[in-house]
Design a protein around this motif. Structure first.
Motif, PDB file in Angstrom:
ATOM      1  N   ASP A 149       0.847  -1.293   0.002  1.00  0.00           N
ATOM      2  CA  ASP A 149      -0.084   0.077  -0.012  1.00  0.00           C
ATOM      3  C   ASP A 149       0.915   1.221  -0.080  1.00  0.00           C
ATOM      4  N   LYS A 150       0.467   2.332  -0.583  1.00  0.00           N
ATOM      5  CA  LYS A 150       0.843   3.408  -0.608  1.00  0.00           C
ATOM      6  C   LYS A 150       0.689   4.276   0.540  1.00  0.00           C
ATOM      7  N   THR A 151       1.718   5.090   0.898  1.00  0.00           N
ATOM      8  CA  THR A 151       1.586   5.775   2.321  1.00  0.00           C
ATOM      9  C   THR A 151       0.229   6.244   2.725  1.00  0.00           C
ATOM     10  N   GLU A 152      -0.559   7.059   1.627  1.00  0.00           N
ATOM     11  CA  GLU A 152      -1.679   7.648   2.021  1.00  0.00           C
ATOM     12  C   GLU A 152      -2.792   6.770   2.388  1.00  0.00           C
ATOM     13  N   ASN A 153      -2.522   5.507   1.997  1.00  0.00           N
ATOM     14  CA  ASN A 153      -3.632   4.260   2.261  1.00  0.00           C
ATOM     15  C   ASN A 153      -3.245   3.487   3.269  1.00  0.00           C
ATOM     16  N   VAL A 154      -2.255   3.687   4.136  1.00  0.00           N
ATOM     17  CA  VAL A 154      -2.096   2.768   5.077  1.00  0.00           C
ATOM     18  C   VAL A 154      -2.943   2.562   6.186  1.00  0.00           C
ATOM     19  N   LYS A 155      -3.152   3.881   6.785  1.00  0.00           N
ATOM     20  CA  LYS A 155      -4.236   3.852   8.101  1.00  0.00           C
ATOM     21  C   LYS A 155      -5.730   3.756   7.346  1.00  0.00           C
ATOM     22  N   THR A 156      -5.712   4.652   6.155  1.00  0.00           N
ATOM     23  CA  THR A 156      -7.144   4.718   5.918  1.00  0.00           C
ATOM     24  C   THR A 156      -7.650   3.257   5.386  1.00  0.00           C
ATOM     25  N   TYR A 157      -6.754   2.386   4.791  1.00  0.00           N
ATOM     26  CA  TYR A 157      -7.505   1.270   3.964  1.00  0.00           C
ATOM     27  C   TYR A 157      -6.859  -0.089   4.789  1.00  0.00           C
ATOM     28  N   TRP A 158      -5.346  -0.117   4.769  1.00  0.00           N
ATOM     29  CA  TRP A 158      -4.439  -1.229   4.792  1.00  0.00           C
ATOM     30  C   TRP A 158      -4.950  -1.712   6.391  1.00  0.00           C
ATOM     31  N   GLN A 159      -4.683  -0.828   7.338  1.00  0.00           N
ATOM     32  CA  GLN A 159      -4.914  -1.434   8.687  1.00  0.00           C
ATOM     33  C   GLN A 159      -6.292  -2.008   8.807  1.00  0.00           C
ATOM     34  N   LYS A 160      -7.255  -1.077   8.269  1.00  0.00           N
ATOM     35  CA  LYS A 160      -8.745  -1.349   8.746  1.00  0.00           C
ATOM     36  C   LYS A 160      -9.131  -2.773   7.858  1.00  0.00           C
ATOM     37  N   ARG A 161      -8.450  -2.834   6.453  1.00  0.00           N
ATOM     38  CA  ARG A 161      -8.896  -4.166   5.869  1.00  0.00           C
ATOM     39  C   ARG A 161      -8.455  -5.302   6.751  1.00  0.00           C
ATOM     40  N   VAL A 162      -7.105  -5.307   7.353  1.00  0.00           N
ATOM     41  CA  VAL A 162      -6.678  -6.684   8.133  1.00  0.00           C
ATOM     42  C   VAL A 162      -7.815  -6.786   9.183  1.00  0.00           C
ATOM     43  N   ILE A 163      -8.227  -5.788   9.722  1.00  0.00           N
ATOM     44  CA  ILE A 163      -9.475  -6.061  10.775  1.00  0.00           C
ATOM     45  C   ILE A 163     -10.610  -6.397  10.228  1.00  0.00           C
ATOM     46  N   GLU A 164     -11.216  -5.905   9.229  1.00  0.00           N
ATOM     47  CA  GLU A 164     -12.363  -6.155   8.683  1.00  0.00           C
ATOM     48  C   GLU A 164     -12.475  -7.449   8.225  1.00  0.00           C
ATOM     49  N   LYS A 165     -11.219  -7.849   7.558  1.00  0.00           N
ATOM     50  CA  LYS A 165     -11.218  -9.104   6.683  1.00  0.00           C
ATOM     51  C   LYS A 165     -10.984 -10.309   7.807  1.00  0.00           C
ATOM     52  N   LYS A 166     -10.721  -9.818   9.000  1.00  0.00           N
ATOM     53  CA  LYS A 166     -10.202 -10.894  10.091  1.00  0.00           C
ATOM     54  C   LYS A 166      -8.855 -11.808   9.585  1.00  0.00           C
ATOM     55  N   ILE A 167      -7.956 -11.226   8.959  1.00  0.00           N
ATOM     56  CA  ILE A 167      -7.033 -12.009   8.528  1.00  0.00           C
ATOM     57  C   ILE A 167      -6.042 -12.279   9.869  1.00  0.00           C
ATOM     58  N   PRO A 168      -5.932 -13.843  10.029  1.00  0.00           N
ATOM     59  CA  PRO A 168      -5.470 -14.123  11.155  1.00  0.00           C
ATOM     60  C   PRO A 168      -4.152 -14.114  11.258  1.00  0.00           C
ATOM     61  N   TRP A 169      -3.408 -14.476  10.410  1.00  0.00           N
ATOM     62  CA  TRP A 169      -1.989 -14.630  10.380  1.00  0.00           C
ATOM     63  C   TRP A 169      -0.999 -12.952  10.312  1.00  0.00           C
ATOM     64  N   LYS A 170       0.205 -13.252  10.188  1.00  0.00           N
ATOM     65  CA  LYS A 170       0.993 -11.921  10.469  1.00  0.00           C
ATOM     66  C   LYS A 170       1.120 -11.155   9.099  1.00  0.00           C
ATOM     67  N   ASN A 171       1.042  -9.885   9.211  1.00  0.00           N
ATOM     68  CA  ASN A 171       0.739  -8.804   8.194  1.00  0.00           C
ATOM     69  C   ASN A 171       1.755  -7.776   8.289  1.00  0.00           C
ATOM     70  N   TYR A 172       2.465  -7.684   7.308  1.00  0.00           N
ATOM     71  CA  TYR A 172       3.536  -6.857   6.777  1.00  0.00           C
ATOM     72  C   TYR A 172       3.347  -5.797   6.048  1.00  0.00           C
ATOM     73  N   LEU A 173       3.997  -4.638   6.023  1.00  0.00           N
ATOM     74  CA  LEU A 173       3.715  -3.381   5.143  1.00  0.00           C
ATOM     75  C   LEU A 173       5.312  -3.060   4.289  1.00  0.00           C
ATOM     76  N   ASP A 174       4.985  -3.427   2.969  1.00  0.00           N
ATOM     77  CA  ASP A 174       6.342  -2.993   2.120  1.00  0.00           C
ATOM     78  C   ASP A 174       5.730  -1.658   1.584  1.00  0.00           C
ATOM     79  N   GLU A 175       5.945  -0.648   2.509  1.00  0.00           N
ATOM     80  CA  GLU A 175       5.370   0.874   1.955  1.00  0.00           C
ATOM     81  C   GLU A 175       5.989   1.240   0.629  1.00  0.00           C
ATOM     82  N   ASN A 176       4.577   1.602  -0.359  1.00  0.00           N
ATOM     83  CA  ASN A 176       4.814   2.211  -1.396  1.00  0.00           C
ATOM     84  C   ASN A 176       5.501   0.890  -2.380  1.00  0.00           C
ATOM     85  N   GLY A 177       5.518  -0.097  -1.932  1.00  0.00           N
ATOM     86  CA  GLY A 177       5.807  -1.248  -2.738  1.00  0.00           C
ATOM     87  C   GLY A 177       7.423  -1.220  -3.313  1.00  0.00           C
TER      88      GLY A 177
END
Length: 372
Positions: A280-308
């Motif tokens: 995810d791009k920097t501007e989407n990290v808090k708005t989308y990425w962190q929320k998606r992990v919670i919404e989708k109930k992703i149970p494993w370890k999640n990492y961020l390669d910011e801006n790919g």
């Protein structure tokens, strides 16, 4: 001393075929009405400017004619664009090769390439397309090329090791699909003449820079965790680990996620682990990425390669992309499908399928085990 002299002479002779020269290309459009526009020769989709000596050529068309002046060291591959179509959303994918033997480019009234007299373009039309596409020229454009033709491209290179057409196509495939062992074998199959040239050296440097390879351990990289703290990615000592590259606004990624979650919940206790890496791009990290992990109930370890940043270096541009690792942390397969992984796990663990559970428990969604 004699051998050294012969080597230098050989390199000199091989460089004469495509040495840097100034050329003038006459262009015309075969149309009844007078056309006044601006034509551009543009690097192809998926191709970075760094592969080009002349990155963007823009020339006026006056009464159906244009003249292109450039210095060229090795054959260049372009797609065409028109100034009049700039804001129309129209994309042109037909590719045109220009080398130091090109003096004429003729377009039809739809601005499709009708004729180009350069040696590279002749090879493209008369040998490459018939070989790769079995003679079906009429609807061809460069981006019809897909994974099913990669083996044919490899064979073409073996038979035509001096081909710049094949080298450009390999560059395009590598920049679209990322590293594969077949692409690496293809790259190494070119002749020494091609390997001595600038274009091959540029792409070879990128191949050498790739860290994620079959048979090698997944690289140790530092990423951000879900709390945005830097952390070294640790591969657990499990039978299988799936590394899944995605981003939070990727529809195919989100559609596939429930299948991975179902697999994880069923097989995690048997030795399957999953790790997600978001680009995810920097501007989407808090708005989308962190929320998606919670919404989708992703149970494993999640990492961020910011801006790919890491993903881009590894030529991961298509999402989702995944890598399956064995219990040594070595890459054993790229882009395994959920259904394919399930079969592997069933054979490894000797346990029941999702289908067995579905028969007993109809509430399990059929999409878990059914292909899209």
């Amino acid at each position: 001393m004699i051998n050294k002299t012969i080597t230098i002479f050989t390199l000199f002779i091989s460089g004469l075929i495509y040495s840097q020269v100034k050329i003038t290309v006459h262009g015309n459009i075969e149309a009844k009405e007078n056309i006044n526009d601006t034509i551009s020769f543009i690097p192809g989709l998926f191709l970075d400017d760094k592969y080009y000596e002349n990155q963007f050529l823009s020339i006026p068309i006056i009464k159906n004619e244009f003249h292109l002046n450039l210095s060229i060291n090795y054959p260049q591959m372009y797609v065409l664009g028109l100034n009049s179509e700039k804001n129309s959303g129209k994309l042109r994918f037909d590719c045109c090769f220009i080398d130091n033997t090109t003096t004429l480019i003729s377009l039809d009234s739809n601005f499709r390439i009708k004729k180009s007299n350069g040696n590279t373009n002749k090879e493209f039309l008369n040998r490459f397309i018939p070989y790769i596409f079995k003679g079906k020229k009429e609807n061809f454009h460069f981006y019809n090329f897909d994974e099913s033709l990669d083996e044919r491209l490899f064979n073409y290179i073996k038979e035509n090791p001096d081909s710049y057409v094949a080298l450009w196509f390999l560059i395009g495939r590598f920049n679209k699909e990322g590293y594969t062992e077949l692409y690496n074998k293809s790259l190494q199959s070119f002749s020494q003449k091609i390997k001595n040239d600038i274009l091959w050296k540029k792409i070879n440097e990128e191949f050498l820079d790739i860290e994620i390879r079959e048979g090698l351990e997944f690289p140790e990289i530092v990423l951000k965790n879900i709390n945005l703290k830097f952390e070294t990615l640790q591969i657990p000592e499990t039978e299988y680990t799936l590394i899944d590259f995605w981003f939070s606004r990727c529809r195919p990624c989100l559609e596939e996620m429930p299948k991975w979650i179902a697999l994880y919940e069923r097989y995690n206790s048997n030795g399957l682990n999953i790790i997600s890496i978001s680009t995810d791009k920097t501007e989407n990290v808090k708005t989308y990425w962190q929320k998606r992990v919670i919404e989708k109930k992703i149970p494993w370890k999640n990492y961020l390669d910011e801006n790919g940043v890491f993903a881009s270096k590894e030529k991961i541009f298509s999402f989702p992309t995944n890598y399956l690792l064995n219990n040594k942390g070595e890459v054993i397969q790229k882009n395994i499908a959920p259904e394919e992984l399930e079969k592997l796990l069933i054979n490894s663990y000797k346990i029941k399928t999702y289908f067995d559970d579905y028969v007993r428990q109809p509430q399990v969604p059929i999409s878990v085990f059914k292909k899209d």
